[in-house]
Design an enzyme around this catalytic site. Structure first.
Site, short mmCIF file in Angstrom:
data_model
loop_
_atom_site.label_atom_id
_atom_site.label_comp_id
_atom_site.label_asym_id
_atom_site.label_seq_id
_atom_site.Cartn_x
_atom_site.Cartn_y
_atom_site.Cartn_z
N ARG A 232 -8.70 11.61 4.46
CA ARG A 232 -7.72 11.06 5.40
C ARG A 232 -8.44 10.11 6.34
O ARG A 232 -9.54 10.38 6.81
CB ARG A 232 -7.03 12.17 6.20
CG ARG A 232 -6.04 13.01 5.41
CD ARG A 232 -4.81 12.19 5.02
NE ARG A 232 -3.81 12.99 4.33
CZ ARG A 232 -3.72 13.10 3.01
NH1 ARG A 232 -4.63 12.49 2.25
NH2 ARG A 232 -2.76 13.80 2.45
N GLU A 261 -3.63 2.97 7.74
CA GLU A 261 -3.26 2.49 6.41
C GLU A 261 -1.76 2.40 6.17
O GLU A 261 -1.30 1.67 5.29
CB GLU A 261 -3.86 3.38 5.33
CG GLU A 261 -3.26 4.77 5.23
CD GLU A 261 -3.86 5.57 4.08
OE1 GLU A 261 -3.08 5.97 3.21
OE2 GLU A 261 -5.08 5.81 4.06
N HIS A 293 -6.00 3.87 -1.40
CA HIS A 293 -5.52 5.25 -1.55
C HIS A 293 -5.09 5.52 -2.99
O HIS A 293 -3.98 5.98 -3.27
CB HIS A 293 -4.35 5.53 -0.60
CG HIS A 293 -4.26 6.98 -0.19
ND1 HIS A 293 -4.04 7.37 1.11
CD2 HIS A 293 -4.37 8.13 -0.91
CE1 HIS A 293 -4.01 8.70 1.17
NE2 HIS A 293 -4.20 9.18 -0.06
#
Length: 330
Positions: A232, A261, A293
């Site tokens: 994260r 993000e 991601h």
């Protein structure tokens, strides 16, 4: 059940449609937020991903329009106000371990790419440049690697490191006996970060882990250390990371997540100016590798996400035990 699925890409539609167990699904490309919550009015359940917002305000809006269930198609739940959902008696279900190997292998891919600079070599050769200047890496064999978090993903990552012949140090509030048998050396967080060549983060984002890697802890690491984050974005203080890159404390940085993000990842900005100075600065560094991601994005992981998501929904509808419910300690 009537289910609104937010933040969908084509691969989400493909896998969720393929494994649907008979529910009415409506896909929305938009992320869930206070503004977009109106799209889910009248739905029994919402299915969300890592950057969707499920705070008190969103929960209130959805609950008033008939929300009965929140389904996460990921393991993390830091974007959900689970306490408030519990007060509303709206269960929050997740996919706790869709494919630990997928994320662990992506973390290793970032390490190998940064170390042996294969991304730079690829671009050079396409331009007819076969020079080996500035492409030198190091052997991973016998190198020291710090693994922060040894849950399912962290353990899968340790097994990969073992295959490379690395010395593995780790920190986790709940050390794994299996990892100890593998040769993993557990210690405090500060001790684990010191005197290693690579640090890889594999822990959830909580109040306790917010900015786990900050300016103070960066002063403890060996100059030139490689830092990898596939967990994260909020685990690292981006401002401190940029400063450490400039000073050489961080020798290279691999990110599959980023603190801010949600405004950028999973979208195409190739024809636009990125309105985030820190992200733009990180992209400009020659020793930084960022992916959007995608650590979870394998066929096996997407299949498991879809299957477990519908298992969760079916269990709720049938009144069966909710084995993947996010529980709040009382």
């Amino acid at each position: 059940m009537k289910i609104a699925v937010f933040s969908t890409s084509q691969y989400d539609e493909d896998f969720l449609s393929q494994h649907n167990t008979g529910h009415q699904i409506v896909f929305f490309k938009a992320s869930l937020s206070e503004e977009s919550a109106v799209l889910a009015a009248g739905f029994d359940a919402v299915c969300i991903f890592v950057n969707d917002i499920m705070n008190k305000q969103v929960l209130d809006k959805l609950y008033q329009s008939g929300l009965k269930l929140v389904v996460l198609r990921c393991a993390g739940f830091n974007n959900v106000d689970v306490d408030y959902a519990d007060q509303l008696k709206v269960p929050v279900l997740r996919v706790p371990a869709y494919s630990p190997e997928a994320v662990a292998e992506h973390a290793m891919a970032l390490i190998l790419t940064l170390n042996r600079k294969t991304h730079k070599a690829y671009n050079r050769v396409r331009e007819g440049n076969f020079s080996l200047e500035k492409l030198m890496g190091i052997n991973l064999n016998q190198r020291k690697v710090a693994v922060i978090g040894t849950g399912h993903i962290g353990q899968a990552f340790c097994r990969i490191l073992k295959g490379f012949g690395c010395h593995i140090k780790a920190h986790d509030p709940f050390p794994s006996a299996e990892m100890r048998e593998l040769g993993v050396e557990y210690g405090t967080l500060d001790a684990t970060l010191q005197d290693v060549d690579i640090i890889s983060l594999h822990c959830p984002l909580t109040v306790d882990t917010q900015y786990l890697i900050n300016a103070d802890r960066l002063q403890m690491i060996k100059p030139g250390t490689m830092l990898i984050n596939t967990s994260r974005g909020g685990l690292v203080d981006t401002k401190a990371i940029i400063s450490a890159l400039k000073s050489g404390l961080i020798g290279s940085l691999g990110l599959d997540v980023y603190e801010q993000e949600s405004g950028f990842f999973f979208h195409d900005f190739s024809e636009l100016i990125i309105q985030d100075e820190q992200l733009s600065q990180l992209i400009s560094f020659p020793n930084v590798l960022i992916t959007g991601h995608q650590g979870f994005l394998t066929q096996e992981a997407m299949t498991e996400i879809a299957k477990v998501t519908f298992d969760n929904i079916d269990a709720f509808e049938a009144g069966s035990p909710l084995v993947n419910r996010v529980e709040i300690p009382h």
